[in-house]
Enzyme design. Structure first.
Site, mmCIF file in Angstrom:
data_model
loop_
_atom_site.group_PDB
_atom_site.id
_atom_site.type_symbol
_atom_site.label_atom_id
_atom_site.label_comp_id
_atom_site.label_asym_id
_atom_site.label_seq_id
_atom_site.Cartn_x
_atom_site.Cartn_y
_atom_site.Cartn_z
ATOM 1 N N GLN A 125 0.843 -1.193 0.000
ATOM 2 C CA GLN A 125 0.000 0.000 0.000
ATOM 3 C C GLN A 125 0.878 1.242 0.000
ATOM 4 O O GLN A 125 1.701 1.417 0.887
ATOM 5 C CB GLN A 125 -0.894 -0.021 1.245
ATOM 6 C CG GLN A 125 -1.706 1.247 1.421
ATOM 7 C CD GLN A 125 -2.664 1.148 2.587
ATOM 8 O OE1 GLN A 125 -3.420 0.200 2.691
ATOM 9 N NE2 GLN A 125 -2.620 2.124 3.477
ATOM 10 N N GLY A 126 0.704 2.094 -0.981
ATOM 11 C CA GLY A 126 1.518 3.307 -1.078
ATOM 12 C C GLY A 126 0.696 4.548 -0.810
ATOM 13 O O GLY A 126 0.481 5.371 -1.694
ATOM 14 N N TYR A 127 0.200 4.645 0.412
ATOM 15 C CA TYR A 127 -0.569 5.839 0.800
ATOM 16 C C TYR A 127 0.297 6.756 1.661
ATOM 17 O O TYR A 127 0.530 7.899 1.342
ATOM 18 C CB TYR A 127 -1.816 5.459 1.602
ATOM 19 C CG TYR A 127 -2.951 4.858 0.801
ATOM 20 C CD1 TYR A 127 -2.890 4.728 -0.582
ATOM 21 C CD2 TYR A 127 -4.111 4.416 1.451
ATOM 22 C CE1 TYR A 127 -3.941 4.176 -1.304
ATOM 23 C CE2 TYR A 127 -5.165 3.869 0.728
ATOM 24 C CZ TYR A 127 -5.079 3.749 -0.646
ATOM 25 O OH TYR A 127 -6.124 3.207 -1.344
ATOM 26 N N SER A 128 0.760 6.223 2.808
ATOM 27 C CA SER A 128 1.418 7.070 3.802
ATOM 28 C C SER A 128 2.775 7.566 3.313
ATOM 29 O O SER A 128 3.481 6.876 2.571
ATOM 30 C CB SER A 128 1.619 6.289 5.097
ATOM 31 O OG SER A 128 0.381 5.890 5.612
ATOM 32 N N SER A 162 3.238 -2.442 4.691
ATOM 33 C CA SER A 162 3.270 -3.807 5.225
ATOM 34 C C SER A 162 3.638 -4.779 4.119
ATOM 35 O O SER A 162 3.267 -4.577 2.963
ATOM 36 C CB SER A 162 1.905 -4.188 5.794
ATOM 37 O OG SER A 162 1.557 -3.308 6.824
ATOM 38 N N GLU A 248 -11.047 -2.147 3.392
ATOM 39 C CA GLU A 248 -10.104 -2.568 4.424
ATOM 40 C C GLU A 248 -10.792 -2.590 5.786
ATOM 41 O O GLU A 248 -10.652 -3.524 6.542
ATOM 42 C CB GLU A 248 -8.892 -1.636 4.464
ATOM 43 C CG GLU A 248 -7.843 -2.161 5.444
ATOM 44 C CD GLU A 248 -6.686 -1.218 5.632
ATOM 45 O OE1 GLU A 248 -6.847 -0.023 5.374
ATOM 46 O OE2 GLU A 248 -5.624 -1.687 6.064
#
Lengths: 403, 331
Positions: A125-128, A162, A248
């Protein structure tokens, strides 16, 4: 009220059991790649049977079943009982696939969904970003179109990914319109992580874990992805990401993991010889009040979902209730293990299996309970959601730019 | 699976809520609290006219779940009257083999005869001076029905103004023995009482949470409704998080009792202990959320605070029921 599933569901349960007794477990002598191949074949059969990937169309590798939460629950129960593998887990199934089904192009669905459900593609996941956690709309990683307009060129940094060391692909939010209002200049991109412009580095967690199972940070230096891998319209990525988060959240707090963990806590109190202390018994029963509230509320949610009715604000509360109860269990566990807490936990969230595992294995759960208050929507954000969406309180001024 | 309310069950709650809104507004609660009566005949008669007195009669087609839903609304309104005793007395009398006791059945179900619940282990009885009959439930001694005329009743200044108490004295052999201690009905009636108190606590806790949320939307400070500020928003979210998921605990306990599941006694003990703690926490938090106004007599939060304290101590404390639950689990 009635907690049974009804005759039709019980007949279906018999069918599921019959299927499982035929195809699971694998022969005891299977090991390594042979075992993996067996599991892969089993999942394919189970999908054909309509047990797995029910929400996914057949053309993308799913079984395309009508929505039926009762059947889905019967399948979960029987597979758990038989310890048979269910769908592959992780971000790919929880987030990428639902997002693509809702917002993806035909090309994207064809390219990614089957490879994800078959476990070939693993998604990070490439959000933060280092300066952008709960306020996702503030992301700064840049995306610029190549001169010929065929590719996005990406520069910046992502963090807290993660399974980042194993991931083959990433879904990410990048800023493509630096001058637009902060929610409108972000684009949702998919990217292949196996390319020279990307460096990844594991981050050592407070549990001491580092490596395959923990999170990573990613550095993008002129990394590339085709324009056709952009999900939704340019500049609308923030809204696309809302879809994924919804999925999610729904996937957290469903199963009765809390109940199993509580049973272990009772066992721990017995193991350390303190179950007869009135204070320990009282504390256990206090915690159990919350464990049972969570369990019966999940029945309520399930029952409402099966009837197509809205359960109301309780649906917004399950994740925070899980987290808070986890904290309470961790506190009591810490009290019960006493000086065993001096011993370094085995690490790797219980997956490491290095050396003897006594009461000190609880240090994993104790520290893990802290991680739960951050992952999948930090607890303070959950409180905002309960306050605003559940109780109808006015929005926080700082976040009033969101829609 | 069906684990949410049916339209009929919601309709029962709506009817009770509407009746209490008409007959038991805050002004009535204030006036009653300042008076010396044990009982508010008008609101009692209006409730009983809905036919709820007989909910626990075996042939009513209803059960403890419906009775709990009614007690929840009574808790929400801080309604006066010995509703729990009345509901249980109908169950006890209807299931007993005693003809003399059964003669009271119609009057009890219709509400013209009033029955108060006497906890075998307690000196105090709520609404005793209004009662025609006392239903004594004692796990160790069985269940008895005693005419008020055969008891001594001494009113004492009461904390919970919606449920004034008296000291009641009854001779051990007074009245009619309905069930022996060993009869399963004795334990079932004692368990049912716990579930109904838990339901009262649920309604009260929800009420003070709703009052706090409404106040936070109205009250302005620094030019903003105070509910916009994260500090208070999070406190209110926490109150709701404490109350709303616990609703299912009450439902399960009532369902388990109605279905006579093996874990029904334990579910009743857990629900009573948990909800009474929730109620006390919620009323404390509600006073804090309101600031100074919440501490005034006039605003009325104290009625629920007092009722929370009453529910908590009545029929055994949370700690006592958790100790029972621990034993029942075989820990």
């Amino acid at each position: 009220m009635d907690l049974s599933y009804g005759e039709a569901a019980e007949a279906y349960r018999a069918e599921v059991r019959a299927f499982l007794s035929l195809h699971w477990p694998p022969p005891a002598e299977l090991r390594g790649p042979d075992l993996k191949a067996f599991v892969r074949t089993f999942r394919a059969l189970a999908t054909e049977q309509g047990h797995l990937y029910r929400a996914i169309p057949k053309q993308y590798g799913g079984s395309e079943q009508p929505v039926d939460v009762i059947r889905a629950q019967v399948i979960r129960e029987e597979y758990q009982r038989a310890r048979a593998p269910m769908e592959v887990g992780g971000n790919g199934m929880n987030m990428t696939v639902p997002t693509l089904l809702e917002k993806g192009s035909e090309e994207q669905k064809a390219l990614f969904i089957r490879a994800t459900v078959e476990g070939d593609y693993i998604w990070g996941q490439g959000y933060s970003e280092p300066g952008s956690g709960s306020d996702l709309a503030s992301v700064r990683t840049r995306g610029e179109l190549s001169a010929d307009g065929s590719k996005w060129i990406i520069n910046g940094q992502k963090i807290w990914t993660s399974q980042g060391m194993q991931a083959t692909h990433m879904f990410m939010l990048v800023r493509t319109e630096p001058d637009a209002p902060k929610h409108d200049g972000i684009t949702y991109l998919l990217i292949d992580l196996d390319q020279p412009g990307i460096t990844r580095r594991p981050i050592r967690q407070m549990t001491g874990e580092e490596g395959d199972h923990t999170f990573c940070e990613f550095f993008f230096d002129n990394a590339e992805t085709p324009v056709s891998w952009q999900v939704g319209a340019r500049g609308q990525g923030w809204y696309v990401s809302r879809t994924t988060l919804k999925h999610e959240r729904a996937s957290i707090g469903g199963a009765d993991g809390l109940g199993r963990q509580f049973a272990k806590l009772v066992e721990l109190a017995k193991e350390v010889g303190r179950i007869d202390e009135p204070l320990v018994r009282d504390r256990l029963a206090q915690i159990e009040g919350f464990v049972l509230s969570h369990r019966y509320s999940s029945y309520r949610l399930f029952s409402c979902a099966a009837a197509g009715e809205d359960a109301g604000p309780v649906a917004l509360m399950m994740k925070l209730l899980l987290t808070e109860t986890g904290h309470e269990m961790a506190l009591l566990a810490q009290e019960l293990i006493g000086e065993h807490g001096f011993v370094e936990p085995v690490g790797a969230g219980g997956r490491g299996h290095r050396g003897p595992r006594g009461p000190e294995k609880w240090m994993d759960q104790i520290m893990g309970s802290l991680g739960n208050s951050i992952a999948g929507g930090a607890s303070n954000i959950q409180r905002n959601i309960i306050g605003e969406r559940g109780l109808g309180l006015p929005r926080d001024l700082a976040m009033s730019g969101e829609r | 699976m069906h684990f949410h309310l049916t339209p009929e069950q919601t309709a029962i709650q709506d009817a009770v809520r509407g009746t209490l809104a008409d007959h038991w507004p805050m002004e009535r609660l204030h006036a009653f609290a300042d008076g010396a009566d044990d009982f508010d005949r008008a609101s009692w008669d209006a409730l009983m006219a809905l036919g709820i007195g007989g909910l626990l009669a075996p042939d009513s087609g209803m059960g403890l779940l419906e009775a709990a839903l009614v007690c929840e609304i009574a808790g929400e309104a801080a309604a006066p009257g010995p509703l729990i005793g009345q509901l249980l007395a109908v169950a006890a009398v209807a299931c007993s083999g005693d003809a003399a006791a059964k003669a009271h059945l119609d009057g009890l179900a219709g509400g013209t005869k009033v029955a108060a619940l006497v906890d075998g282990g307690s000196a105090y009885v709520a609404c005793a001076r209004a009662a025609d009959l006392f239903l004594i439930v004692d796990r160790a001694a069985g269940v008895r029905l005693v005419a008020a005329a055969d008891a001594t009743i001494e009113a004492v200044p009461a904390s919970d103004r919606s449920r004034p108490v008296s000291k009641v004295g009854v001779a051990a052999d007074a009245g009619t023995a309905l069930f022996a201690a060993s009869d399963p009905m004795t334990a079932r009636l004692a368990d049912a009482a716990l579930v109904l108190v838990a339901a009262d606590a649920l309604g009260g806790a929800q009420k003070v949470t709703d009052m706090s949320v409404a106040y936070a939307k109205e009250r302005e400070q620094f030019g903003q409704p105070i509910g916009r500020f994260q500090g208070l928003k999070h406190q209110l979210a926490h109150m709701a998080l404490d109350v709303e998921p616990a609703r299912a605990l009450v439902w399960y306990a009532a369902y388990a009792w109605d279905s006579q599941l093996p874990d029904a006694p334990r579910a009743a003990a857990m629900a009573k202990a948990h909800l009474c703690d929730v109620y006390v926490r919620a009323t404390r938090a509600a006073v804090a959320a309101h600031g100074g106004i919440g501490y005034t007599w006039e605003y009325g939060l104290h009625y629920w605070f007092r009722r929370a304290a009453f529910d908590r101590a009545w029929l055994g404390s949370p700690a006592a029921h958790r100790a029972r639950a621990a034993a029942l689990a075989g820990w």
